[in-house]
Design an enzyme around this catalytic site. Structure first.
Site, PDB file in Angstrom:
ATOM      1  N   SER A   1      13.441   0.037  -2.378  1.00 50.99           N
ATOM      2  CA  SER A   1      12.985  -1.300  -2.001  1.00 50.99           C
ATOM      3  C   SER A   1      12.251  -2.007  -3.144  1.00 50.99           C
ATOM      4  CB  SER A   1      12.089  -1.241  -0.769  1.00 50.99           C
ATOM      5  OG  SER A   1      10.949  -0.468  -1.052  1.00 50.99           O
TER       6      SER A   1
ATOM      7  N   ASP B   1      -0.151  -3.475   2.430  1.00 47.82           N
ATOM      8  CA  ASP B   1       0.972  -2.986   1.635  1.00 47.82           C
ATOM      9  C   ASP B   1       0.580  -3.118   0.160  1.00 47.82           C
ATOM     10  OD1 ASP B   1       3.266  -2.606   0.168  1.00 47.82           O
ATOM     11  OD2 ASP B   1       4.516  -3.999   1.323  1.00 47.82           O
TER      12      ASP B   1
ATOM     13  N   HIS C   1       4.693  -2.830  -2.549  1.00 50.92           N
ATOM     14  CA  HIS C   1       5.630  -3.879  -2.957  1.00 50.92           C
ATOM     15  C   HIS C   1       4.887  -4.997  -3.683  1.00 50.92           C
ATOM     16  CE1 HIS C   1       7.490  -1.689   0.450  1.00 50.92           C
ATOM     17  NE2 HIS C   1       8.497  -1.704  -0.398  1.00 50.92           N
TER      18      HIS C   1
END
Ligand code: NAG
Ligand code: NAG
Ligand code: NAG
Ligand code: NAG
Ligand code: NAG
Ligand code: NAG
Length: 444
Positions: A182, A423, A426
């Protein structure tokens, strides 16, 4: 040169409550990603320290009876790693040859971030129709936008200025493919956002989200594609959506399933790292027909996978016809005490980059980096390294933290403590991955 210890075997002291909260994070953020808690498990030790004798296995042999792995695959039995290694040779190897990137007189990966709100961001979040809800931080409530305004300034030279038209000219008639996890998908979305604005809306299209997602620009007869292959080799996590599995099973000796999709691309950009940081992996060798698995630590598993991948690169890449890039590990920012002693937060509410030169957090595993370096060096000019680790280490402010779409409902306890579900893996767009792509542009 570096002021902080670059590597410490001591884990940060984490209160039990924090660990429990992290388990929640794992469930909420990681809908389709990694287990954060496990990423921070103790680092892997030297992969093969105990074995005395090795057997070498030739990778990427066309499969006989062995089944394709999917998320329903399981191991019949699991035993300790047998010590089998991947044997690969570069048929064109000449000693002492270094990759093109490494030959550059200026090290573009070493430098600093400079605030530059006149040239950055390179595009507006709301202008990119292909933006992901996982990365659109402004849309999801982030109001401090300085993270969009930083330019990477190499120490002794300048990066080539981004120019979408020029990039399209380089891509004319070609397929550019990102292959990985990702983080790599985020870089692909960044590339699509960087490129799409100069193509009229009726001359571009994107295929539905699948294992292979393709962005097309008609007038250039070019594509920018993303292939989901988080472990490079075949694994039970190859479904781009349903891959949150307790047990990670890989075929350590075969990339054939994925390489059949990437082999005709003209420019390939690979990454792999965080999926190897979630504890041991199960190995199911291609010659094994009865589901008998072996178990090995993550970095050991990654070394096998890199070997199978390197074997493909060594025997299939002709540097003048195909460009191959490998993007090094993307750092995480889970422990604010690593850059600010005494604090106990993470990337949440961080609004400025780290300025300490050479800062290196515990999320970027040095043994893994050395292993990757060794493999890539052996491939010489067949692969170019895009070494994003150090420059991204500085960017504690670049992660979505709470400003993204979460797939599961957050509990009142979580909402009361935003750091608990942040998060810090990312990256917001526009942001840090745009610079990774400027580096690709620089070297193309
Ligand atoms: C695997 O190796 C470990 C450490 O070398 C040992 O303690 C354990 O008994 C072994 N397990 C099996 C099933 O052989
Ligand atoms: C850029 O930042 C400076 C200093 O923060 C500010 O004064 C200026 O208005 C900003 N310019 C733009 C175009 O945002
Ligand atoms: C971008 O590249 C195109 C094609 O090479 C060129 O014509 C144009 O002048 C460049 N734009 C800028 C701002 O440099
Ligand atoms: C378009 O590009 C593909 C390679 O990606 C090539 O095979 C094909 O011939 C090109 N078509 C045209 C019309 O140039
Ligand atoms: C597990 O063993 C059974 C019986 O030996 C066999 O039929 C089956 O195919 C094996 N499973 C796998 C995944 O190979
Ligand atoms: C990437 O850069 C770091 C220093 O910032 C270095 O230690 C590492 O060896 C480099 N990795 C590769 C694969 O070139």
């Amino acid at each position: 040169m570096s002021v902080t210890p670059r590597w410490s075997r001591k884990k940060p002291h984490i209160p039990l409550l924090a660990v429990l909260l992290l388990v929640f994070i794992a469930c909420s953020i990681l809908y389709n990603e990694f287990s954060i808690q496990q990423i921070h498990e103790s680092p892997d030790h030297a992969p093969h320290s105990q074995e005395t004798s090795f057997t070498y296995v030739k990778p990427n042999l066309p499969k006989g009876a062995s089944e394709v792995l999917d998320r329903f695959s399981s191991c019949n039995t699991t035993r300790n790693y047998s010590g089998k290694k991947i044997q690969w040779v570069d048929p064109d190897a000449k000693s002492g040859r270094r990759s093109r990137v490494n030959q550059e007189s200026c090290d573009v990966f070493s430098g600093k971030w400079v605030f530059d709100n006149t040239s950055y961001p390179l595009y507006k979040e709301s202008d990119c129709p292909y933006m992901s809800d996982q990365l659109a931080c402004h849309k999801h409530g982030r109001s401090d936008l300085q993270y969009q305004y930083w330019r990477w300034q190499p120490r002794n030279c300048n990066l080539k200025r981004w120019n979408a038209t020029e990039m399209w000219e380089k891509l004319r008639g070609k397929r550019l493919m990102f292959v990985g996890d990702s983080l790599n998908r985020g870089q692909w979305i960044s590339m699509v956002c960087l490129l799409q604005s100069v193509i009229p809306a009726n001359k571009r299209s994107i295929s539905p989200n699948a294992e292979l997602t393709i962005f097309r620009a008609e007038e250039y007869n070019a594509t920018v594609e993303f292939l989901w292959a988080p472990l490079l080799v075949e694994s039970n996590s190859d479904d781009p959506v349903n891959h949150r599995l307790a047990e990670r099973i890989i075929r350590p000796d075969s990339v054939l399933k994925h390489s059949s999709q990437w082999e005709h691309a003209d420019i390939l950009i690979f990454n792999s790292y965080l999926w190897w940081r979630q504890g041991p992996v199960k190995l199911l060798w291609s010659a094994e027909e009865n589901g008998a698995c072996e178990e090995l630590n993550g970095v050991g598993g990654m070394e096998l996978a890199m070997g199978a991948w390197a074997d493909w690169v060594a025997s299939n890449v002709i540097p003048l016809k195909k460009r191959v890039f490998f993007v090094t590990m993307s750092p995480t920012h889970f422990w604010s005490q690593e850059w600010e002693s005494g604090s106990d937060g993470n990337c949440y509410n961080q609004m400025t980059p780290i300025t300490l030169e050479g800062y290196w957090g515990s999320g970027s595993d040095l043994p893994t980096m050395r292993m990757v370096d060794k493999v890539l060096s052996r491939l010489g000019s067949k692969v170019s390294v895009i070494n994003i680790t150090q420059l991204s280490e500085y960017r504690k402010d670049g992660h979505p933290s709470i400003y993204r779409k979460f797939w599961e409902t957050l509990s009142p306890q979580q909402l009361a403590n935003p750091a608990s579900y942040s998060d810090c893996i990312h990256w917001c767009l526009p942001g840090v991955p745009d610079v990774w792509n400027e580096l690709i542009f620089h070297f193309l």
